[in-house]
Design a protein around this motif. Structure first.
Motif, mmCIF file in Angstrom:
data_model
loop_
_atom_site.group_PDB
_atom_site.id
_atom_site.type_symbol
_atom_site.label_atom_id
_atom_site.label_comp_id
_atom_site.label_asym_id
_atom_site.label_seq_id
_atom_site.Cartn_x
_atom_site.Cartn_y
_atom_site.Cartn_z
ATOM 1 N N THR A 104 -8.143 0.860 -5.799
ATOM 2 C CA THR A 104 -8.920 1.687 -4.873
ATOM 3 C C THR A 104 -7.984 2.535 -4.016
ATOM 4 O O THR A 104 -6.998 2.024 -3.482
ATOM 5 C CB THR A 104 -9.788 0.803 -3.947
ATOM 6 N N SER A 105 -8.302 3.807 -3.886
ATOM 7 C CA SER A 105 -7.480 4.705 -3.072
ATOM 8 C C SER A 105 -7.887 4.598 -1.601
ATOM 9 O O SER A 105 -9.026 4.899 -1.247
ATOM 10 C CB SER A 105 -7.640 6.150 -3.556
ATOM 11 N N ILE A 106 -6.959 4.141 -0.779
ATOM 12 C CA ILE A 106 -7.194 4.100 0.674
ATOM 13 C C ILE A 106 -6.925 5.489 1.255
ATOM 14 O O ILE A 106 -7.663 5.977 2.101
ATOM 15 C CB ILE A 106 -6.305 3.042 1.350
ATOM 16 N N PHE A 107 -5.853 6.103 0.818
ATOM 17 C CA PHE A 107 -5.583 7.512 1.094
ATOM 18 C C PHE A 107 -4.911 8.100 -0.145
ATOM 19 O O PHE A 107 -4.311 7.379 -0.958
ATOM 20 C CB PHE A 107 -4.735 7.719 2.355
ATOM 21 N N SER A 108 -5.021 9.387 -0.314
ATOM 22 C CA SER A 108 -4.603 10.031 -1.552
ATOM 23 C C SER A 108 -3.085 10.069 -1.710
ATOM 24 O O SER A 108 -2.330 10.034 -0.730
ATOM 25 C CB SER A 108 -5.144 11.459 -1.604
ATOM 26 N N LYS A 109 -2.644 10.172 -2.968
ATOM 27 C CA LYS A 109 -1.219 10.321 -3.253
ATOM 28 C C LYS A 109 -0.680 11.608 -2.624
ATOM 29 O O LYS A 109 0.461 11.657 -2.166
ATOM 30 C CB LYS A 109 -0.979 10.325 -4.764
ATOM 31 N N LYS A 110 -1.513 12.640 -2.629
ATOM 32 C CA LYS A 110 -1.098 13.916 -2.036
ATOM 33 C C LYS A 110 -0.771 13.747 -0.559
ATOM 34 O O LYS A 110 0.262 14.244 -0.082
ATOM 35 C CB LYS A 110 -2.212 14.951 -2.205
ATOM 36 N N ASN A 111 -1.616 13.040 0.163
ATOM 37 C CA ASN A 111 -1.365 12.863 1.588
ATOM 38 C C ASN A 111 -0.293 11.810 1.858
ATOM 39 O O ASN A 111 0.394 11.876 2.875
ATOM 40 C CB ASN A 111 -2.662 12.523 2.317
ATOM 41 N N HIS A 112 -0.149 10.870 0.940
ATOM 42 C CA HIS A 112 0.981 9.948 1.073
ATOM 43 C C HIS A 112 2.292 10.719 0.961
ATOM 44 O O HIS A 112 3.231 10.492 1.747
ATOM 45 C CB HIS A 112 0.926 8.864 -0.007
ATOM 46 N N ALA A 113 2.350 11.640 0.024
ATOM 47 C CA ALA A 113 3.547 12.472 -0.125
ATOM 48 C C ALA A 113 3.796 13.302 1.130
ATOM 49 O O ALA A 113 4.949 13.517 1.531
ATOM 50 C CB ALA A 113 3.405 13.387 -1.346
ATOM 51 N N GLU A 114 2.716 13.766 1.770
ATOM 52 C CA GLU A 114 2.859 14.548 3.003
ATOM 53 C C GLU A 114 3.443 13.690 4.124
ATOM 54 O O GLU A 114 4.271 14.156 4.914
ATOM 55 C CB GLU A 114 1.500 15.109 3.424
ATOM 56 N N LEU A 122 0.837 -1.204 0.000
ATOM 57 C CA LEU A 122 0.000 0.000 0.000
ATOM 58 C C LEU A 122 0.869 1.250 0.000
ATOM 59 O O LEU A 122 0.586 2.221 -0.716
ATOM 60 C CB LEU A 122 -0.927 -0.014 1.226
ATOM 61 N N GLN A 123 1.924 1.244 0.802
ATOM 62 C CA GLN A 123 2.838 2.380 0.847
ATOM 63 C C GLN A 123 3.581 2.533 -0.473
ATOM 64 O O GLN A 123 3.729 3.649 -0.993
ATOM 65 C CB GLN A 123 3.836 2.202 2.000
ATOM 66 N N MET A 124 4.050 1.429 -1.035
ATOM 67 C CA MET A 124 4.768 1.494 -2.304
ATOM 68 C C MET A 124 3.876 2.004 -3.434
ATOM 69 O O MET A 124 4.347 2.663 -4.362
ATOM 70 C CB MET A 124 5.319 0.112 -2.662
ATOM 71 N N ASN A 125 2.576 1.704 -3.327
ATOM 72 C CA ASN A 125 1.613 2.147 -4.337
ATOM 73 C C ASN A 125 0.976 3.490 -3.990
ATOM 74 O O ASN A 125 -0.048 3.865 -4.562
ATOM 75 C CB ASN A 125 0.536 1.081 -4.531
ATOM 76 N N LYS A 126 1.581 4.190 -3.025
ATOM 77 C CA LYS A 126 1.179 5.558 -2.671
ATOM 78 C C LYS A 126 -0.294 5.649 -2.265
ATOM 79 O O LYS A 126 -1.011 6.567 -2.641
ATOM 80 C CB LYS A 126 1.476 6.517 -3.827
ATOM 81 N N GLY A 127 -0.716 4.651 -1.470
ATOM 82 C CA GLY A 127 -2.061 4.695 -0.913
ATOM 83 C C GLY A 127 -3.106 3.954 -1.711
ATOM 84 O O GLY A 127 -4.282 3.938 -1.316
ATOM 85 N N GLU A 128 -2.716 3.322 -2.810
ATOM 86 C CA GLU A 128 -3.692 2.628 -3.661
ATOM 87 C C GLU A 128 -3.608 1.121 -3.473
ATOM 88 O O GLU A 128 -2.516 0.548 -3.381
ATOM 89 C CB GLU A 128 -3.455 2.976 -5.125
ATOM 90 N N HIS A 129 -4.775 0.467 -3.401
ATOM 91 C CA HIS A 129 -4.833 -0.988 -3.268
ATOM 92 C C HIS A 129 -5.827 -1.542 -4.286
ATOM 93 O O HIS A 129 -7.027 -1.237 -4.230
ATOM 94 C CB HIS A 129 -5.280 -1.376 -1.844
ATOM 95 N N ASN A 130 -5.305 -2.331 -5.214
ATOM 96 C CA ASN A 130 -6.159 -2.954 -6.243
ATOM 97 C C ASN A 130 -7.079 -1.941 -6.934
ATOM 98 O O ASN A 130 -8.266 -2.189 -7.127
ATOM 99 C CB ASN A 130 -6.994 -4.088 -5.644
#
Length: 520
Positions: free
Chosen positions: A278-288, A268-276
């Motif tokens: 589906t966004s679990i948390f946004s790329k923007k907030n993953h970057a934060e 999930l972390q490597m995919n910047k919040g995306e799982h299959n």
């Protein structure tokens, strides 16, 4: 000339990539872990490696318990301790994606009872400040409210405790690791979502990505089968100890999970919040979350093994450079449970190691991780297992020597001049509560009323100082109790500090300021 330089650069880049793409065989990993288990006297461990989007290794070693001898496997649940902090940051990111919070929100706007040591700091403390260890308070400030477990402190007590702590640096100027502010972050999650921190993390993160056998805290595990039991090492012997009940501190370190489940978290972390898809948390907030917020170190001309230039802390993640790559990592530690997570996005590499032995597990996970990284970096064998084993032995021997010296002095000390009535009484610290000194079977005894595991005999050491051996011995937390006397020899206050130089920072006895309130 320019073409020659360009070709050399291309060749260097290609060579570096080829070396970094090298795979590590399961046979190599098995031998490495076997060696580490023996060298560090670890009861059990589990390790998983994610590479290029695939789980290439997920396996358990050793035993869950030295009593039952049950084997560790990839689905054995361990306490991951402070690796839970990244889940807390992700939970907040989800609420921010939902428009229910902002990273810049003031804590007091959500928790009116929150009060820091300074009115300006209280008014301006943000959600990001809760996660970045830059509060101005010292290392582990207030951790005695849940170390050891079994105390009766509440979230209201925690929210009010910070005003009584002494700052060690100016607000947002210095890194000092803390746990209690993550607990506050967990309370914000509960207030905003209507779910407890554990429920939110389980329902919004774990279940959607398939971490079906994990839980926010030990008591919420659906069953207690295939759970690693914690162990401590005393005089070279492994001793099984009780599970640490960290309910109050769940958002700082409560999660129980297996390496098999944690590979899904790493992906999930490597995919910047995306799982299959589906966004679990946004790329923007993953970057934060993966952005440096607090500086922890910088060296323009590094000479260390990995040529690391900087260290920083994001939101629930440590950030550094190693051998030219960005690295996101965190460790975790509770009594008898130690863990480490490492992610190198440029190599599409993630490593997670869980152990159930203190202190060997910490040295073990570092030695194993670094050995694996060296292989993926294409570096020569650095002998990490031997180096960490030597370092651990030296640290333990130094600590044991210092502790033995204290108790030998206690055994030979003449306490004939001690008048117990001068020390007996009730003492109070504004955030920790009442601590009583009493006479029990003609022995001076100290008892912490709000943390019942912290009670034990006091033995005269020197001058106005006593050595306290707590009944709680799952971790080495014995202390000096140093009394201040009035002109008549009557004790008026107590200061404490750990006897062992290796005492865990969460036993922050040095932060207590106990004043006499009642004579006995």
């Amino acid at each position: 000339l320019h073409l020659s330089i360009r070709r050399q650069r291309q060749m260097c880049i290609r060579d570096r990539i080829e070396r970094s793409q090298a795979q590590v065989s399961s046979t190599e990993i098995d031998q490495l872990v076997k060696d580490a288990l023996e060298k560090f006297n670890i009861a059990g461990t589990a390790i998983a490696i994610v590479k290029d989007g695939e789980v290439i290794h997920s396996k358990g070693y050793g035993v869950t318990s030295v009593k039952t001898k049950e084997k560790v496997n990839k689905n054995t649940r361990f306490a991951i301790a402070s690796n839970s902090k990244a889940f807390t940051a992700a939970a907040l990111a989800i609420l921010i994606d939902e428009g229910k919070l902002k990273w810049t929100d003031k804590v007091v706007d959500h928790l009116a009872g929150f009060k820091m040591y300074d009115t300006y700091v209280t008014a301006n403390f943000t959600i990001v400040d809760l996660l970045t260890h830059r509060s101005g308070l010292g290392l582990g400030a207030g951790d005695l409210m849940f170390f050891p477990d079994g105390g009766d402190f509440t979230i209201e007590d925690i929210l009010q405790s910070f005003q009584y702590q002494k700052k060690v640096s100016d607000f947002r100027t210095q890194f000092d690791y803390d746990n209690l502010l993550y607990v506050v972050a967990g309370e914000i999650i509960e207030q905003v979502s209507g779910m407890s921190w554990s429920e939110f993390v389980e329902n919004k993160i774990m279940k959607p990505i398939g971490m079906n056998n994990s839980a926010g805290i030990y008591s919420r595990l659906s069953n207690k089968k295939n759970v690693a039991n914690p162990h401590s090492t005393i005089d070279g012997k492994l001793n099984e100890i009780e599970h640490f009940e960290i309910d109050l501190g769940a958002a700082a370190g409560g999660i129980y999970a297996s390496v098999n489940d944690l590979t899904k978290w790493i992906l999930l972390q490597m995919n910047k919040g995306e799982h299959n898809g589906t966004s679990i948390f946004s790329k923007k907030n993953h970057a934060e979350m993966w952005r440096p917020h607090t500086n922890t170190g910088f060296d323009a001309t590094p000479t260390n093994h990995y040529k690391s230039h900087f260290g920083a802390y994001g939101l629930g993640w440590g950030i550094s450079d190693m051998n030219g790559y960005m690295v996101f990592s965190h460790t975790g530690g509770l009594p008898g449970m130690l863990s480490k997570t490492t992610i190198i996005p440029e190599l599409n590499l993630g490593i997670v190691i869980l152990t159930n032995t203190d202190p060997g597990g910490g040295a073990g996970f570092s030695a194993i991780t670094n050995t694996l990284l060296d292989k993926y970096f294409g570096m020569e064998d650095f002998g990490w297992v031997e180096k960490y084993a030597t370092r651990l032995q030296g640290r333990q021997e130094s600590g044991d020597k210092a502790v033995d010296k204290v108790w030998k002095k206690v055994a030979s000390a003449n306490d004939d001049h001690i008048k117990p009535e001068n020390f007996i009484g009730m003492y109070k610290d504004n955030w920790f509560g009442n601590v009583e000194v009493l006479l029990q079977d003609d022995q001076l005894w100290i008892k912490c009323h709000r943390s019942p595991k912290l009670n034990g005999p006091m033995a005269f050491y020197n001058a106005n100082t006593f050595a306290v051996k707590w009944e709680y011995q799952d971790m080495n937390a014995d202390v000096f109790a140093m009394f201040s006397l009035d002109e008549n020899g009557k004790a008026q206050s107590i200061k404490m500090k750990g006897i062992s130089p290796n005492i865990d920072f969460s036993f922050d006895f040095q932060d207590l300021s106990l004043k006499r309130i009642v004579d006995k």
